[in-house]
Scaffold this active site. Sequence first.
Site, mmCIF file in Angstrom:
data_model
loop_
_atom_site.group_PDB
_atom_site.id
_atom_site.type_symbol
_atom_site.label_atom_id
_atom_site.label_comp_id
_atom_site.label_asym_id
_atom_site.label_seq_id
_atom_site.Cartn_x
_atom_site.Cartn_y
_atom_site.Cartn_z
ATOM 1 C CG ASN A 90 22.420 11.247 14.241
ATOM 2 O OD1 ASN A 90 22.582 12.023 15.119
ATOM 3 N ND2 ASN A 90 23.269 10.162 14.303
ATOM 4 C CE1 TYR A 161 28.263 19.263 12.069
ATOM 5 C CE2 TYR A 161 28.531 21.301 13.268
ATOM 6 C CZ TYR A 161 27.894 20.125 13.044
ATOM 7 O OH TYR A 161 27.097 19.502 13.821
ATOM 8 C CE LYS A 165 24.916 18.566 11.398
ATOM 9 N NZ LYS A 165 24.105 17.437 11.152
ATOM 10 C CB THR A 196 28.681 13.542 20.404
ATOM 11 O OG1 THR A 196 29.056 14.984 19.829
ATOM 12 C CG2 THR A 196 27.406 13.404 20.642
#
Length: 256
Positions: A90, A161, A165, A196
């Site tokens: 995670n 990023y 992923k 988040t």
Amino acid sequence: MTEALSGKTILLTGASKGIGAATARILLDAGAHLIAHYGSDEAGARRAVDGYPEDRVTLLSANLGDRASTLALWDAALAWRGRIDVLVNNAAVMPFNGAFDGPDEDFEAAWDQSLEVNVRGPARLMRAAVNHFKEAGGGAIVSISSWAAQRGVTNPATIAYGASKAAVRSATQSIARAYARDNIQAYIIAPGVVRTRLSEEFAASQGGEEAVNATLASGEWVTPEEVGNIVAFVASGAARQLSGATLDVNGATYIR
């Protein structure tokens, strides 16, 4: 999901905030023994697991951007109970300084950080997990990816990023295919906009939450708890033939 994870030992990275903190509580509520990893936010990790029996949770710190620290994390996690049944990848970083038209040093730093923490760290843990699972007779890996892995990023400053992923998604899929006959399952969860800190920072870069909400079919952000519930479900072993799947969680905004 009550006690669905009883008897399972789970290593969860990035348990101090956001999806990780919510998932930690959900896994513990489901009966798991939990190794809750954190990077530097020990207080956040402790808050996430506060109130749960001490014999069912242990906290471990590691820098996933560092090979020795990552491998030490696995060794310490395995030593706690002598077995790990599920690895949940995670933890991740999202640098916002990797724009193509920015300074060279910022671009390189964004890529270095994203690849080390989001790809090489999880890859090292997955390698250790697969080798352990082969000896133990099976296990599961759950990788938290992102819809950015399929559709690209909205903010080009976060290209590193999105690419990271996609890399961890591909690695997880490859594990699912290569080790299915060894009773090793691997799942990818690809959330959209989750409530988040990272998503709030992203929203700020896109004109604020109202601007982001206008692009969402439901007009709502995904809650960390919803992602955590999916982690717990696949970790339970209730859907072994779902191994290899990418589970999209984005309120019908991105449908494939």
